[in-house]
Design a protein around this motif. Structure first.
Motif, PDB file in Angstrom:
ATOM      1  N   GLU A   8      18.410 -55.464   5.827  1.00  0.00           N
ATOM      2  CA  GLU A   8      17.110 -55.924   6.179  1.00  0.00           C
ATOM      3  C   GLU A   8      16.141 -54.550   6.529  1.00  0.00           C
ATOM      4  O   GLU A   8      14.969 -54.536   6.270  1.00  0.00           O
ATOM      5  CB  GLU A   8      17.029 -56.680   7.220  1.00  0.00           C
ATOM      6  CG  GLU A   8      17.662 -58.146   7.079  1.00  0.00           C
ATOM      7  CD  GLU A   8      16.950 -59.226   7.683  1.00  0.00           C
ATOM      8  OE1 GLU A   8      15.776 -59.297   7.652  1.00  0.00           O
ATOM      9  OE2 GLU A   8      17.829 -60.213   7.670  1.00  0.00           O
TER      10      GLU A   8
ATOM     11  N   GLN B 160      12.591 -53.577   4.848  1.00  0.00           N
ATOM     12  CA  GLN B 160      11.499 -53.237   5.910  1.00  0.00           C
ATOM     13  C   GLN B 160      11.021 -52.242   5.698  1.00  0.00           C
ATOM     14  O   GLN B 160       9.709 -51.800   5.698  1.00  0.00           O
ATOM     15  CB  GLN B 160      12.023 -53.610   7.152  1.00  0.00           C
ATOM     16  CG  GLN B 160      10.668 -53.505   8.388  1.00  0.00           C
ATOM     17  CD  GLN B 160       9.657 -54.496   8.168  1.00  0.00           C
ATOM     18  OE1 GLN B 160      10.212 -55.829   7.940  1.00  0.00           O
ATOM     19  NE2 GLN B 160       8.609 -54.321   8.038  1.00  0.00           N
TER      20      GLN B 160
ATOM     21  N   ARG C  13       8.503 -52.548   2.808  1.00  0.00           N
ATOM     22  CA  ARG C  13       7.392 -53.690   3.280  1.00  0.00           C
ATOM     23  C   ARG C  13       6.353 -52.693   4.031  1.00  0.00           C
ATOM     24  O   ARG C  13       5.316 -52.747   3.864  1.00  0.00           O
ATOM     25  CB  ARG C  13       8.159 -54.661   4.104  1.00  0.00           C
ATOM     26  CG  ARG C  13       6.975 -55.809   4.292  1.00  0.00           C
ATOM     27  CD  ARG C  13       7.774 -57.008   5.039  1.00  0.00           C
ATOM     28  NE  ARG C  13       8.905 -57.663   4.344  1.00  0.00           N
ATOM     29  CZ  ARG C  13      10.068 -57.535   4.419  1.00  0.00           C
ATOM     30  NH1 ARG C  13      10.553 -56.562   5.299  1.00  0.00           N
ATOM     31  NH2 ARG C  13      10.730 -58.155   3.843  1.00  0.00           N
ATOM     32  N   ASP C  14       6.991 -51.907   4.888  1.00  0.00           N
ATOM     33  CA  ASP C  14       5.854 -50.880   5.735  1.00  0.00           C
ATOM     34  C   ASP C  14       5.426 -49.950   4.797  1.00  0.00           C
ATOM     35  O   ASP C  14       4.158 -49.634   5.064  1.00  0.00           O
ATOM     36  CB  ASP C  14       6.712 -50.257   6.904  1.00  0.00           C
ATOM     37  CG  ASP C  14       7.539 -51.085   7.915  1.00  0.00           C
ATOM     38  OD1 ASP C  14       6.934 -52.084   8.076  1.00  0.00           O
ATOM     39  OD2 ASP C  14       8.144 -50.663   8.628  1.00  0.00           O
TER      40      ASP C  14
ATOM     41  N   GLN D 110       5.426 -57.391  -2.054  1.00  0.00           N
ATOM     42  CA  GLN D 110       6.071 -57.873  -0.728  1.00  0.00           C
ATOM     43  C   GLN D 110       6.674 -59.448  -1.041  1.00  0.00           C
ATOM     44  O   GLN D 110       7.843 -59.139  -0.141  1.00  0.00           O
ATOM     45  CB  GLN D 110       4.789 -58.273   0.393  1.00  0.00           C
ATOM     46  CG  GLN D 110       4.037 -56.749   0.457  1.00  0.00           C
ATOM     47  CD  GLN D 110       2.709 -56.955   1.401  1.00  0.00           C
ATOM     48  OE1 GLN D 110       2.025 -58.179   1.264  1.00  0.00           O
ATOM     49  NE2 GLN D 110       2.341 -56.151   2.310  1.00  0.00           N
TER      50      GLN D 110
ATOM     51  N   ASP E  72      10.639 -60.004   0.094  1.00  0.00           N
ATOM     52  CA  ASP E  72      11.044 -61.280   0.891  1.00  0.00           C
ATOM     53  C   ASP E  72      12.238 -61.821   0.486  1.00  0.00           C
ATOM     54  O   ASP E  72      12.968 -62.542   0.816  1.00  0.00           O
ATOM     55  CB  ASP E  72       9.964 -62.141   1.265  1.00  0.00           C
ATOM     56  CG  ASP E  72       8.993 -61.447   2.168  1.00  0.00           C
ATOM     57  OD1 ASP E  72       9.099 -60.642   2.818  1.00  0.00           O
ATOM     58  OD2 ASP E  72       7.863 -61.842   2.055  1.00  0.00           O
TER      59      ASP E  72
END
Length: 279
Positions: free
Chosen positions: A58, A62, A65-66, A98, A102
């Motif tokens: 994760e 992440q 994603r950031d 994004q 997910d």
């Protein structure tokens, strides 16, 4: 090619050989952008292979994603820098990327695939989205016309890919077969992983292939909606049918043995698909 571009292409060759070859079959001026998009997809798709616990996975997702949200933080990371440049150059929708991240959270855990609708949603946010993003790179003016074909093609691709990975997933305790499909063939998660009821497992494999074939047929019915320039995005879909054929022939043996066609066959099928504009 510049050194970072060559590095990305080499990474793609090592992590997703089929899309690497599809990239080489695309127009030369589009290869750099396609390579970084495909390499990003491969990178987030193999997170489970590189971690032993979900939390580090994760954290990896992440980070990406950031990067997408802040549009910074990837300095010195060739793929991250190239991806941001690709997004800007081709006006790619960040939200789609994004959503792809997910969807990949599911890969980190051993939760069951709830039903066929959940599987189709997972495929839509990963493989289908990738085809549509590649179309925006290749021929943005006509990309929307083939969105429906991309949706079905991505589901067919996903099912074919999951059949290939079934031995690995089984050893990990992962089950991507939808629970409603398992119930309809007399199985549940534990029975599939146990591998003892070979007749029922064979039925489940055939049903899973049938679902993939159904989506492949729907994608083929939309061939006329795919512009010649955008067909490169669909070339890897040509590998789905031979995988379905091998899976149906293998039945329960697919839990223990690879059904991956030889490399030369995969290359030939993609080359032929590109020439004939049919998958």
């Amino acid at each position: 090619m510049q050194e970072p571009d060559a590095q990305i292409l080499a990474t793609l060759r090592d992590t997703d050989r089929d899309r690497y070859l599809a990239c080489l079959l695309a127009p030369p001026e589009k290869r750099r952008s396609l390579a970084c998009l495909y390499a990003f997809h491969a990178e987030i798709g193999r997170v489970r292979d590189m971690i032993h616990e979900p939390l580090p996975g994760e954290i990896r997702l992440q980070w990406w994603r950031d990067l997408l949200e802040n549009r910074s933080g990837g300095e010195g990371h060739p793929l991250a820098e190239a991806l941001l440049g690709c997004i800007d150059e081709h006006r790619l929708p960040v939200g789609v990327l994004q959503n792809m991240l997910d969807a990949r959270i599911f890969d980190l855990y051993d939760d069951p695939m709830e039903d066929t609708t959940a599987l189709e949603g997972y495929a839509g946010e990963t493989a289908s989205a990738l085809i549509q993003l590649a179309s925006l790179i290749l021929d943005p003016a006509n990309a929307a016309k083939s969105a429906d074909a991309a949706g079905h093609a991505g589901v067919a691709q996903t099912i074919a890919g999951l059949l290939l990975l079934l031995p690995i997933h089984s050893r990990r305790g992962q089950v991507y077969f939808p629970a409603d499909l398992l119930r309809a063939t007399g199985l549940d998660r534990e029975m599939l992983l146990g591998g003892r009821d070979e007749a029922a497992i064979g039925r489940a494999v055939r049903a899973f292939c049938g679902l993939g074939r159904d989506h492949l047929a729907k994608a083929r019915s939309g061939l006329s909606s795919i512009s010649p320039q955008n067909f490169s995005a669909f070339v890897p879909v040509a590998l789905a049918e031979p995988i379905f054929e091998r899976a149906e022939a293998a039945g329960a043996r697919i839990l223990r043995h690879s059904i991956q066609p030889p490399q030369w066959q995969r290359q030939w099928r993609m080359w032929r698909a590109g020439r004939r504009r049919r998958f």
